[in-house]
Design an enzyme around this catalytic site. Structure first.
Site, PDB file in Angstrom:
ATOM      1  N   SER A   1       0.851  -1.186   0.000  1.00 23.40           N
ATOM      2  CA  SER A   1       0.000   0.000   0.000  1.00 23.40           C
ATOM      3  C   SER A   1       0.885   1.232   0.000  1.00 23.40           C
ATOM      4  CB  SER A   1      -0.907   0.011   1.239  1.00 23.40           C
ATOM      5  OG  SER A   1      -1.577   1.247   1.378  1.00 23.40           O
TER       6      SER A   1
ATOM      7  N   TYR B   1      -2.245  -0.581  10.238  1.00 24.46           N
ATOM      8  CA  TYR B   1      -2.240  -0.865   8.806  1.00 24.46           C
ATOM      9  C   TYR B   1      -0.925  -0.442   8.168  1.00 24.46           C
ATOM     10  CZ  TYR B   1      -3.756  -0.788   3.916  1.00 24.46           C
ATOM     11  OH  TYR B   1      -3.858  -0.990   2.559  1.00 24.46           O
TER      12      TYR B   1
ATOM     13  N   LYS C   1       1.875  -2.899   6.302  1.00 28.15           N
ATOM     14  CA  LYS C   1       2.226  -2.770   4.889  1.00 28.15           C
ATOM     15  C   LYS C   1       3.685  -2.362   4.700  1.00 28.15           C
ATOM     16  CE  LYS C   1      -1.686  -3.983   3.064  1.00 28.15           C
ATOM     17  NZ  LYS C   1      -1.798  -5.226   2.251  1.00 28.15           N
TER      18      LYS C   1
END
Length: 278
Positions: free
Chosen positions: A160, A173, A177
């Site tokens: 991401s 998150y 990533k």
């Protein structure tokens, strides 16, 4: 030779997984599609919503791929569980005799992790990392021996832009990533001599159910999309097919000299400056 690809996280009708599977099938590969549940796991704000009429998840995807003339097979499992990861890879090999491409697309749903660090429960952080990072590791751990024996492989991990750039209210998150990116670079060093590449695709805003997290109505969705499109350099949000195109390139035999790379697919990113328009 007809190559075989395994793509995780394919249960959602508008997700990147199904688009990646369709792209690889269109490119002539036999495709194994997977998810933890037939239609995947929804974000917290989308629980209870029914999928579109006629969509039953990965098995519908398999039927559609076969109807289009491709060979496809469905497997189910939790990528954060070692036994499941090994079983999914084994089933792909048992079904088609080999495994040439692994696309680690599956990711944890958005829950209470999208909050200030003081408001993210430790168990939530652990779950995000378990799926996004540990799951990627476990799938590669299962697939690498197969690819080494073949002296061929293409591994594409979906990371991401949040792993490359600062993103508010996304500590879990972003950490997961960023970990995928570091893991991918190191993995490429380990497997390159066996003609195996390992690369990461870093999507920006992609207009899927994950990308629409927190949108409560069609009107709010239209307004939010317009705001994003005003600021993105290419003047539009990303589509699952945009990510699939990048994966298709990295998964191809011709991309054999591309490894340990992080490929942003973000429409040029977000700009605060006015831009010329037609």
């Amino acid at each position: 030779m007809e190559r075989v690809a395994l793509v995780t996280g394919c249960g959602k009708p508008d997700g990147m997984g199904q688009a990646i599977a369709r792209r690889l099938a269109r490119d002539g590969m036999r495709v194994v599609v997977s998810d933890v549940e037939p239609t995947g796991i929804a974000n917290d704000d989308q629980r209870g919503q029914r999928p579109p009429e006629g969509w039953a998840g990965v098995e519908t995807l398999v039927a559609q791929l076969e109807e289009a003339g491709s060979s496809a097979h469905a497997v189910f499992g939790d990528i954060s569980v070692e036994a499941d990861a090994r079983r999914m890879v084994s089933e792909a090999v048992e079904t088609y005799g080999r495994l040439d491409v692994l696309v680690n697309n599956a990711a944890a749903p958005q829950t209470d992790d999208r909050a200030d660090i003081e408001d993210v429960p430790v168990e939530t952080f652990d779950r995000i990392v378990a799926v996004n990072l540990r799951g990627t590791y476990l799938m590669c751990l299962a697939a690498v021996p197969v690819m080494r024996a073949q002296r061929y492989g293409r591994i594409v991990n979906i990371a991401s832009m949040a792993g490359l750039e600062a993103l508010p209210s996304a500590t879990a998150y972003s950490a997961s990533k960023a970990g995928v990116l570091g893991f991918t670079r190191a993995l490429a060093m380990d497997v390159g001599a066996w003609n195996i590449t390992a690369n990461a695709v870093c999507p920006g805003l992609v207009w899927t159910s994950r990308g629409r997290f927190g949108v409560s109505s069609p009107e709010a969705e239209a307004q939010q999309r317009a705001r994003f499109e005003e600021s993105i350099v290419m003047s539009r949000v990303g589509l699952p097919e945009d990510i699939a195109a990048a994966v298709g390139y990295l998964a191809a035999e011709d991309a054999g000299y591309v490894t340990a790379q992080e490929i942003p697919v973000n429409g040029g990113g977000i700009s605060v400056f006015p831009r010329p328009r037609p």
